[in-house]
Design an enzyme around this catalytic site. Structure first.
Site, mmCIF file in Angstrom:
data_model
loop_
_atom_site.group_PDB
_atom_site.id
_atom_site.type_symbol
_atom_site.label_atom_id
_atom_site.label_comp_id
_atom_site.label_asym_id
_atom_site.label_seq_id
_atom_site.Cartn_x
_atom_site.Cartn_y
_atom_site.Cartn_z
ATOM 1 N N GLU A 16 42.943 32.095 38.112
ATOM 2 C CA GLU A 16 43.363 33.480 38.336
ATOM 3 C C GLU A 16 44.849 33.642 38.037
ATOM 4 O O GLU A 16 45.665 32.818 38.444
ATOM 5 C CB GLU A 16 43.100 33.905 39.784
ATOM 6 C CG GLU A 16 43.581 35.342 40.057
ATOM 7 C CD GLU A 16 43.225 35.842 41.442
ATOM 8 O OE1 GLU A 16 42.024 36.036 41.688
ATOM 9 O OE2 GLU A 16 44.151 36.021 42.256
ATOM 10 N N ARG A 106 37.152 45.776 46.888
ATOM 11 C CA ARG A 106 37.602 46.990 47.569
ATOM 12 C C ARG A 106 39.085 47.205 47.327
ATOM 13 O O ARG A 106 39.535 48.306 47.046
ATOM 14 C CB ARG A 106 37.342 46.895 49.080
ATOM 15 C CG ARG A 106 37.635 48.218 49.795
ATOM 16 C CD ARG A 106 37.883 48.047 51.279
ATOM 17 N NE ARG A 106 39.143 47.358 51.535
ATOM 18 C CZ ARG A 106 39.646 47.172 52.743
ATOM 19 N NH1 ARG A 106 38.949 47.566 53.809
ATOM 20 N NH2 ARG A 106 40.792 46.547 52.917
ATOM 21 N N GLY A 107 39.860 46.124 47.429
ATOM 22 C CA GLY A 107 41.295 46.213 47.213
ATOM 23 C C GLY A 107 42.066 46.224 48.514
ATOM 24 O O GLY A 107 41.531 46.499 49.593
ATOM 25 N N TYR A 148 33.894 35.649 51.655
ATOM 26 C CA TYR A 148 34.909 35.266 52.631
ATOM 27 C C TYR A 148 34.370 34.198 53.582
ATOM 28 O O TYR A 148 33.695 34.515 54.562
ATOM 29 C CB TYR A 148 35.371 36.502 53.403
ATOM 30 C CG TYR A 148 35.902 37.584 52.491
ATOM 31 C CD1 TYR A 148 37.242 37.618 52.149
ATOM 32 C CD2 TYR A 148 35.047 38.541 51.932
ATOM 33 C CE1 TYR A 148 37.739 38.588 51.278
ATOM 34 C CE2 TYR A 148 35.531 39.504 51.063
ATOM 35 C CZ TYR A 148 36.871 39.529 50.739
ATOM 36 O OH TYR A 148 37.356 40.484 49.874
#
Length: 289
Positions: A16, A106-107, A148
């Site tokens: 990432e 979602r952010g 998560y």
């Protein structure tokens, strides 16, 4: 597309990156990417800042990664500032440059704000993005979603959090990338619970090498992940004795052990949160891959 690539490999590494806000930093950023390209990542994901602050940069960077560096990029997309029009505009732009991978999130709240307030009733959750993309674009995009291991920081319970993960996948998500964790048992327990719930799609563990003690304490506080007490004591001792270099040594050693165990126990791949730095990942993987 990533969903197809996952079916063609027994084990992979993915990475990432985040777009530097200052374009003057781009040459250095791409030098780091070039160094990391040597490990042959299956795909690379590109974030954009809170509030979509670097969304245009995300498009430009994934285009360079795809066309100039021959990497398989995945663009992040969040509900922050989302509307049907700007989501379609973003996805249409990706199609034009032949990028077919999205990580639907979602952010986080914009900088300075403590809670997430949706900009529209249509897009409140990552599941809304997944369902909208599948409705509008069918199978044109490969869709990743977040998982998560310790539960989302706003989750009512681990069980309800896992139900939301299943919803995102049932609506069309192809694979899961987990939030960072520092105890592999958390990941293995998470996967076991997911499988018992009927989740069969790939769950890729996300690893963040610790390079700064103050920084990792801030990150874990924001995202709800935990640092094992023994690891925290090692980091604090290393910082007291050797300063920042000591922290980096311990952080890399711990991430290397995490990686080796995950690989030995048969995970499909490992996703590294690089923070745009090649040193840690290359050091972790030295002599292993």
């Amino acid at each position: 597309m990533i969903a197809e690539l996952l079916k063609q490999t027994d084990f992979f590494i993915s990475l990432e990156f985040f777009p530097p806000k200052n374009r003057k930093e781009w040459p250095l950023f791409f030098r780091e990417v070039e160094l990391l390209k040597k490990i042959n990542p299956l795909f690379v994901s590109v974030t954009y800042g809170a509030g979509g602050s670097t969304r245009d940069y995300t498009l430009e960077i994934v285009k360079i990664l795809k066309q100039d560096l021959s990497l398989e990029p995945m663009a992040h997309l969040t509900c922050v500032g989302a509307s049907e029009q700007n989501i379609c505009s973003f996805l249409d732009s990706l199609q034009k440059i032949k990028v077919k991978n999205i990580l639907a999130l979602r952010g986080d709240p914009p900088k300075g704000e403590k809670s997430f307030v949706p900009d529209s009733d249509r897009f409140k959750h990552a599941s809304d993005l997944v369902s909208f993309i599948r409705e509008k674009y069918g199978k044109d995009f490969s869709l990743g979603v977040a998982g998560y291991p310790e539960g989302h920081i706003e989750a009512l319970s681990l069980e309800s959090d896992l139900e939301f993960l299943k919803l995102k996948l049932d609506l069309g998500g192809d694979f899961v990338i987990t939030q960072l964790f520092f105890d592999n048992n958390l990941y293995f327990d998470f996967v076991n619970r997911a499988r018992l719930l009927g989740i069969k799609k790939p769950i890729i563990p996300g690893i963040l090498p610790i390079m700064n003690l103050k920084g990792i304490k801030r990150i874990t506080q924001l995202c709800g992940a935990t640092i094992p007490e023994e690891l925290l004591e090692k980091l604090e001792y290393a910082e007291a004795k050797k300063g920042g270099e000591g922290v980096i040594e311990v952080g890399i050693e711990h991430a290397r052990k995490q990686f080796i165990e995950l690989k030995e126990k048969g995970v499909c791949g490992v996703h590294f949160y690089t923070l745009n730095k090649s040193y840690a990942c290359l050091k972790i993987l030295d002599g292993i891959v």
